[in-house]
Design a protein around this motif. Structure first.
Motif, PDB file in Angstrom:
ATOM      1  N   ASN A 385      32.387  35.366  27.225  1.00  0.00           N
ATOM      2  CA  ASN A 385      31.881  36.317  28.373  1.00  0.00           C
ATOM      3  C   ASN A 385      31.854  37.541  27.728  1.00  0.00           C
ATOM      4  OD1 ASN A 385      32.903  38.482  30.702  1.00  0.00           O
ATOM      5  ND2 ASN A 385      31.659  36.779  31.668  1.00  0.00           N
ATOM      6  N   GLN A 386      30.871  38.659  27.979  1.00  0.00           N
ATOM      7  CA  GLN A 386      30.720  39.694  27.406  1.00  0.00           C
ATOM      8  C   GLN A 386      31.483  41.028  28.280  1.00  0.00           C
ATOM      9  OE1 GLN A 386      26.251  38.846  27.345  1.00  0.00           O
ATOM     10  NE2 GLN A 386      26.574  41.103  26.617  1.00  0.00           N
ATOM     11  N   PHE A 387      32.109  40.691  29.191  1.00  0.00           N
ATOM     12  CA  PHE A 387      32.786  41.818  30.040  1.00  0.00           C
ATOM     13  C   PHE A 387      33.877  41.322  30.601  1.00  0.00           C
ATOM     14  CE2 PHE A 387      31.763  45.307  33.086  1.00  0.00           C
ATOM     15  CZ  PHE A 387      32.540  46.266  32.699  1.00  0.00           C
ATOM     16  N   ALA A 388      35.209  41.204  29.716  1.00  0.00           N
ATOM     17  CA  ALA A 388      36.413  40.439  30.176  1.00  0.00           C
ATOM     18  C   ALA A 388      36.962  41.366  31.164  1.00  0.00           C
ATOM     19  CB  ALA A 388      37.332  40.275  28.754  1.00  0.00           C
ATOM     20  N   THR A 389      37.092  42.605  30.938  1.00  0.00           N
ATOM     21  CA  THR A 389      37.581  43.348  32.116  1.00  0.00           C
ATOM     22  C   THR A 389      37.245  43.215  33.480  1.00  0.00           C
ATOM     23  OG1 THR A 389      37.897  45.070  29.994  1.00  0.00           O
ATOM     24  CG2 THR A 389      38.249  45.811  32.353  1.00  0.00           C
ATOM     25  N   ARG A 390      35.632  43.082  33.670  1.00  0.00           N
ATOM     26  CA  ARG A 390      35.402  42.932  35.077  1.00  0.00           C
ATOM     27  C   ARG A 390      35.432  41.421  35.211  1.00  0.00           C
ATOM     28  NH1 ARG A 390      30.128  41.901  37.171  1.00  0.00           N
ATOM     29  NH2 ARG A 390      29.972  42.540  39.130  1.00  0.00           N
ATOM     30  N   SER A 391      35.130  40.672  34.355  1.00  0.00           N
ATOM     31  CA  SER A 391      35.071  39.193  34.772  1.00  0.00           C
ATOM     32  C   SER A 391      36.320  38.687  35.260  1.00  0.00           C
ATOM     33  CB  SER A 391      34.468  38.586  33.590  1.00  0.00           C
ATOM     34  OG  SER A 391      32.995  38.886  33.227  1.00  0.00           O
ATOM     35  N   GLY A 392      37.344  38.937  34.523  1.00  0.00           N
ATOM     36  CA  GLY A 392      38.771  38.778  34.803  1.00  0.00           C
ATOM     37  C   GLY A 392      39.174  39.124  36.270  1.00  0.00           C
ATOM     38  N   ALA A 393      38.584  40.282  36.678  1.00  0.00           N
ATOM     39  CA  ALA A 393      38.891  40.949  37.877  1.00  0.00           C
ATOM     40  C   ALA A 393      38.058  40.016  39.026  1.00  0.00           C
ATOM     41  CB  ALA A 393      38.323  42.323  38.151  1.00  0.00           C
ATOM     42  N   ILE A 394      36.747  39.640  38.536  1.00  0.00           N
ATOM     43  CA  ILE A 394      35.913  38.603  39.537  1.00  0.00           C
ATOM     44  C   ILE A 394      36.863  37.297  39.790  1.00  0.00           C
ATOM     45  CG2 ILE A 394      33.832  37.552  39.644  1.00  0.00           C
ATOM     46  CD1 ILE A 394      33.061  40.126  39.888  1.00  0.00           C
ATOM     47  N   ALA A 395      37.075  36.871  38.744  1.00  0.00           N
ATOM     48  CA  ALA A 395      37.823  35.728  38.461  1.00  0.00           C
ATOM     49  C   ALA A 395      39.223  35.542  39.630  1.00  0.00           C
ATOM     50  CB  ALA A 395      38.247  35.202  37.167  1.00  0.00           C
ATOM     51  N   ALA A 396      39.982  36.777  39.529  1.00  0.00           N
ATOM     52  CA  ALA A 396      41.192  37.000  40.394  1.00  0.00           C
ATOM     53  C   ALA A 396      40.442  37.005  41.690  1.00  0.00           C
ATOM     54  CB  ALA A 396      41.662  38.236  39.903  1.00  0.00           C
ATOM     55  N   GLY A 397      39.482  37.497  41.911  1.00  0.00           N
ATOM     56  CA  GLY A 397      38.991  37.654  43.423  1.00  0.00           C
ATOM     57  C   GLY A 397      38.527  36.627  43.991  1.00  0.00           C
ATOM     58  N   ALA A 398      38.188  35.450  43.006  1.00  0.00           N
ATOM     59  CA  ALA A 398      37.479  34.473  43.460  1.00  0.00           C
ATOM     60  C   ALA A 398      38.802  33.483  43.907  1.00  0.00           C
ATOM     61  CB  ALA A 398      36.873  33.517  42.393  1.00  0.00           C
ATOM     62  N   ALA A 399      40.048  33.823  43.133  1.00  0.00           N
ATOM     63  CA  ALA A 399      41.067  33.047  43.452  1.00  0.00           C
ATOM     64  C   ALA A 399      42.053  33.703  44.380  1.00  0.00           C
ATOM     65  CB  ALA A 399      42.038  32.914  42.218  1.00  0.00           C
ATOM     66  N   GLY A 400      41.993  35.013  44.758  1.00  0.00           N
ATOM     67  CA  GLY A 400      42.816  35.753  45.739  1.00  0.00           C
ATOM     68  C   GLY A 400      43.997  36.166  45.218  1.00  0.00           C
ATOM     69  N   ILE A 401      43.862  36.420  43.836  1.00  0.00           N
ATOM     70  CA  ILE A 401      45.427  37.038  43.098  1.00  0.00           C
ATOM     71  C   ILE A 401      45.051  38.200  42.516  1.00  0.00           C
ATOM     72  CG2 ILE A 401      46.064  34.474  42.710  1.00  0.00           C
ATOM     73  CD1 ILE A 401      45.108  34.741  39.960  1.00  0.00           C
ATOM     74  N   ASP A 402      46.122  38.727  41.919  1.00  0.00           N
ATOM     75  CA  ASP A 402      46.042  40.063  41.217  1.00  0.00           C
ATOM     76  C   ASP A 402      45.350  39.744  39.972  1.00  0.00           C
ATOM     77  OD1 ASP A 402      46.933  42.451  39.603  1.00  0.00           O
ATOM     78  OD2 ASP A 402      47.719  43.105  41.389  1.00  0.00           O
ATOM     79  N   PRO A 403      44.522  40.610  39.431  1.00  0.00           N
ATOM     80  CA  PRO A 403      43.966  40.383  38.066  1.00  0.00           C
ATOM     81  C   PRO A 403      44.831  40.479  37.109  1.00  0.00           C
ATOM     82  CG  PRO A 403      42.747  42.204  39.356  1.00  0.00           C
ATOM     83  CD  PRO A 403      43.974  41.917  40.286  1.00  0.00           C
TER      84      PRO A 403
END
Lengths: 763, 163
Positions: A385-403
């Motif tokens: 992934n090229q944008f770990a900072t944002r992509s981690g937040a998206i993954a967290a959003g998909a999981a419903g957890i804190d980034p």
């Protein structure tokens, strides 16, 4: 100018909030900047549990191996190897001792200038050169001081070379490995000390400027390099996605899995509940193997509500763009110099032209994929992934957890080109893993990958230009209508204020239009095509805005030259007068253009009938980060309009070369991308869906279509600039201009087709 | 339970006969050097050898491979030292590298039959293999270099042979 780019103008990266730590860690010597708060929840991530890796920029083992941790996504630009090279220069290590590893999303690995983990914009070398150099130098100083103590000699008399510290007078020497093993290294650099380190001057370089063997190439020549798609976790199952016929906005009405249940190994069909807005109407079929997941996906019967975009087509997006451009109050101003309206009133000649580009698909050869695993409190994501900072937040959003509970495990990227700035692939992996209680690897089919691409948007540009009686360009109005790829991220720092104070605009749709030609009255308007924005959520495709803005600008400059009865190259040179704000850049661009002309024999070689050369020159990617690039394209056009590209001659001024051979590889690849986009790649929207689904209908350049490419790199000792993208942007206009010179046909739509050339010949 | 001969070893796999060989190799046998690119035989990323012929493993059902000699990038050479692999490094071919296993396997099937290909023969043989990074000119150079190296080696071998 974009706020994040501003920071690089001027002196070394701001390291004032950092201190540099050198200490003996369990495995050896560890060197790293302490973390700095950045974008998007990175502050919170600082408080993350100790389960994050104890991160460092590089370490030296007791075996003397230097392992550099690269916070940049490596998608073929060899940036990990380049970072190691910059460290190695100042550290004084031998190249054979250098190793690289890819960073997790720990904020410690954030870009020292951008304050986030993001790879794009051809920024990496220019923004990390200083920090990596200082990191290397700090390590050298620490090693030298330790060696001085052990040897009992003054540190100033020591010489560091090839991973060895030696004392010429006494002929004593110690390898880095010996020094590390001694355990005598303890040094902390304060930010001021770090800043005060005197770095090498270019005449002292022994590594920078040398084409060392790229560290990632051997594993990429025997199949051992691990990409996201290669991840294997214990107990892992597989997900295949079922995507709706509409690119964006559809919803799932019902899922009938009765047939899928007969597929052996089928586990579950998971309908995504995507609050991140990355996907709409997706279902994942989970099974024990990918082949079974694919079979099950094919057996699912999903009913959709097509949503608001289900009737839209490329034609409707273009029609809407034209409507918006005609409105006086559309958009915001990116450039507003002088008074174009008044100047048009005095112009002897006014030209107007419309330029378009089609939807384009990234199509990296590794289809999008991600593997998600919940382990205790931590969500582990494995994906290139090229944008770990944002992509981690998206993954967290998909999981419903804190980034802060997401750990991104970076992998080699099987092509990026901007596609992997996005994080849609995280959502099905995370939600499927959550639903089945096992690690899940989701792999897009090529059809998913193409039809759900965050594509380069369809663009429409209108350019109006006024010449005075001498043919001098006195006024230019340039309207750019497109979807806004970067606004979609929802990160204010990546937007730019508008000149007319109508709110922030997405400069990644207009960069390049603020060129280095001197035009006293000049307007550039950025107009968001909301319809396209919603129907075809766009992304950053290799070279982004300059890939379309220079198509318009450099075609129009040619049209103006012909209208003024001047040679198009000479006409450009006269516009690159280096006055006012263009001082410096204009001169460099002029020299680059002249270099390309000289290499190609422009104006000196006599061409047969039906052949022509065309020029273009660009300041991509952004005004503040330009690599000065020029191209002379040589084409032959048949009476039926078929274009044969005979040769592309590209010159580029990159300031400083860290790795000359890699620069040539990148520039050649970029130029061929430019050619591929200009002539071979076109996607279309119909009934809200992308029509092209695989490489039979979306057709990037193949080996047999490759012309001769000559690359000339100018390195004049200025700061290093980027090379991954700029050459993409110079090719299409050079080709269009060459076609005009060959047969008198002016083409204004990309990709260029034989039909369009032929039609324009007749006109 | 099909039995496969892969890289010189016999392996038993659990898969329905219509399963693409690609996924069996990648998932069950954990040889991930062979890549998935398009699933339709259009890109060449999944190229392997079956009885010495370059085939697209995404289009080859496992049932068709039974009883045949399968070679993947992992089995092309003992120490990653096939002349093509050496040439790939010397010419610094890969960028992202994802297509390169397939490129090398495709090229190897050419050189095994034609040790002195022309540039045109190289292009014709390689045109089905996409490289999205567009490393085509280096691929060409590396193939021609490997061919030359193989000819030199085989000539040297001949000369050394006792008469």
């Amino acid at each position: 100018m974009n706020t994040h780019v501003k920071k690089i103008s001027g002196e070394p990266a701001d390291l004032s909030r950092r201190s540099f730590l050198v200490g003996t860690a369990a495995a050896g010597l560890a060197l790293g900047y302490s973390a700095v708060p950045g974008l998007l929840g990175a502050d919170q991530a600082l408080a993350a549990p100790a389960k994050f890796d104890p991160s460092v920029w590089y370490s030296i083992g007791s075996d003397g191996l230097v392992t550099v941790t690269c916070g940049k996504a490596d998608m073929g630009q060899h940036i990990a190897s380049t970072m190691a090279q910059i460290v190695s220069e100042e550290l004084g290590s031998s190249w054979k001792d250098m190793r690289v590893q890819l960073a997790s999303n720990d904020p410690k690995f954030n870009d020292p200038v951008l304050g986030a983990q993001i790879t794009g914009g051809s920024w990496s070398t220019m923004m990390n050169f200083d920090a990596m150099s200082r990191a290397g130098a700090a390590g050298r100083i620490a090693l030298t001081q330790a060696a001085a103590t052990i040897m009992g000699v003054p540190a100033g008399e020591l010489v560091v070379r090839d991973s060895t510290v030696s004392h010429p007078k006494s002929k004593k020497s110690m390898s880095f490995a010996d020094i590390v093993k001694s355990g005598k290294i303890t040094k902390t650099f304060t930010p001021d000390e770090l800043k005060a380190i005197k770095l090498k001057t270019p005449d002292q370089y022994t590594m920078v400027g040398v084409s060392v063997p790229q560290l990632d190439i051997p594993p990429k020549s025997n199949g051992t390099a691990k990409y996201g798609i290669d991840v294997n976790l214990p107990g892992m199952v597989y997900g295949a996605v079922v995507t709706p016929p509409v690119r964006f906005g559809a919803t799932v009405k019902s899922v009938d899995d009765s047939a899928a249940k007969k597929v052996p190994g089928f586990i579950k069909a998971v309908t995504l509940d995507d609050k991140t807005g990355s996907t709409t109407g997706w279902v994942v079929a989970v099974a024990n193997t990918y082949a079974n997941a694919k079979k099950a996906a094919g057996a699912l019967k999903v009913a959709y509500d097509g949503g608001p975009n289900a009737k839209l087509s490329s034609e409707s997006l273009l029609e809407e763009a034209k409507r918006l451009q005609k409105l006086d109050d559309s958009g915001q101003f990116f450039v507003k110099d002088g008074d174009t309206a008044a100047a048009f009133g005095t112009a002897a000649k006014v030209l107007e032209a419309e330029y378009t580009t089609s939807i384009n698909i990234h199509a990296p050869l590794e289809p999008m994929n991600a593997t998600a695993e919940f382990k205790g409190d931590i969500l582990n994501i494995y994906s290139g992934n090229q944008f770990a900072t944002r992509s981690g937040a998206i993954a967290a959003g998909a999981a419903g957890i804190d980034p802060k509970f997401v750990v991104m495990h970076q992998m080699w990227l099987g092509g990026g080109f901007g596609r992997r700035l996005d994080a849609d692939m995280m959502v099905p992996a995370v939600q499927a893993a959550k639903a089945v209680g096992k690690p899940v690897k989701v792999i897009y089919s090529r059809e998913n990958d193409m039809t759900m691409d965050y594509s380069r948007p369809l663009t429409f540009q209108k350019v109006k230009a006024g010449l005075d009686g001498d043919g001098k360009l006195i006024a230019l109005n340039h309207d750019v209508v497109s979807a806004w790829p970067t606004q979609r991220w929802g990160i204010p720092d990546f937007l730019s204020p508008s000149v007319d104070k109508k709110g922030p605009l997405d400069a990644f749709t207009v960069n390049g239009a603020d060129f280095f030609y001197s035009v006293p009255n000049h307007n550039v308007r950025a107009i968001k095509n909301e319809m396209a924005h919603n129907a075809t959520p766009s992304g950053q495709l290799r070279s982004v805005a300059p890939g379309w803005t220079f198509w318009a600008v450099e075609s129009m400059i040619d049209e103006l030259a012909h209208a003024a009865g001047k040679d198009p190259a000479e006409y450009r040179i006269s516009l690159l007068d280096g006055k006012g704000k263009n001082d410096g850049g204009a001169q460099r661009l002029r020299s680059t253009l002249l270099a390309a002309m000289g290499m190609a024999g422009y104006g000196t070689v006599k061409l047969p009938k039906g052949e022509g050369m065309g020029v273009a020159c660009v300041s991509s990617q952004e005004r503040a980060t330009a690599s000065w690039t020029a191209c002379v394209a040589h084409v032959a056009v048949s009476p039926s309009g078929e274009v044969k590209v005979k040769k592309l001659t590209v010159a580029t001024d990159v300031g400083m070369q860290v790795h000359p051979d890699n620069i040539r590889a990148q520039v050649e690849g970029a130029a061929l991308w430019g050619l591929s986009l200009a002539m071979y790649e076109k996607a279309t929207l119909k009934d809200g869906g992308i029509e092209q689904t695989n490489f039979d209908t979306y057709t990037p350049l193949r080996m047999s279509q490759m012309p001769e490419v000559a690359v000339n790199v100018i390195a004049n000792g200025e700061k290093p600039t980027g090379v991954g993208e700029p050459a993409v942007t110079v090719i299409a206009p050079a080709l269009g201009n060459a076609i005009f010179n060959a047969c008198g046909a002016r083409v204004r739509a990309l990709p260029i087709t034989a039909e369009a050339v032929k039609a324009s010949m007749k006109a | 339970m099909p039995n496969l001969n892969i890289n010189g070893r016999n392996m038993s796999v659990e898969a329905a006969g219509d399963t693409p060989l690609l996924w069996v190799i990648r998932e069950q046998l954990q040889m991930t050097g062979t890549k998935f690119g398009c699933g339709a035989g259009l890109c060449g990323a999944c190229t392997i050898h079956v009885n010495g012929e370059a085939v697209r493993s995404c289009q080859t059902p496992v049932s068709e491979a039974v009883g045949k000699k399968i070679t993947t990038i992992e089995g092309l050479s003992a120490k990653s030292d096939h002349p093509l692999q050496k040439a790939w490094i010397l010419e610094q071919v890969p960028q992202c590298g994802y297509c390169q296993s397939g490129q090398i396997m495709q090229a190897a099937s050419l050189l095994s039959k034609n040790s002195n290909p022309t540039k045109e023969e190289v292009v014709a043989h390689m045109d089905g293999n996409l490289c999205r990074c567009m490393t085509y000119s280096r691929i060409q150079k590396a193939i021609l270099r490997a061919a030359a190296d193989m000819r030199t080696a085989s000539n040297a071998g001949t000369e050394r042979r006792p008469t």
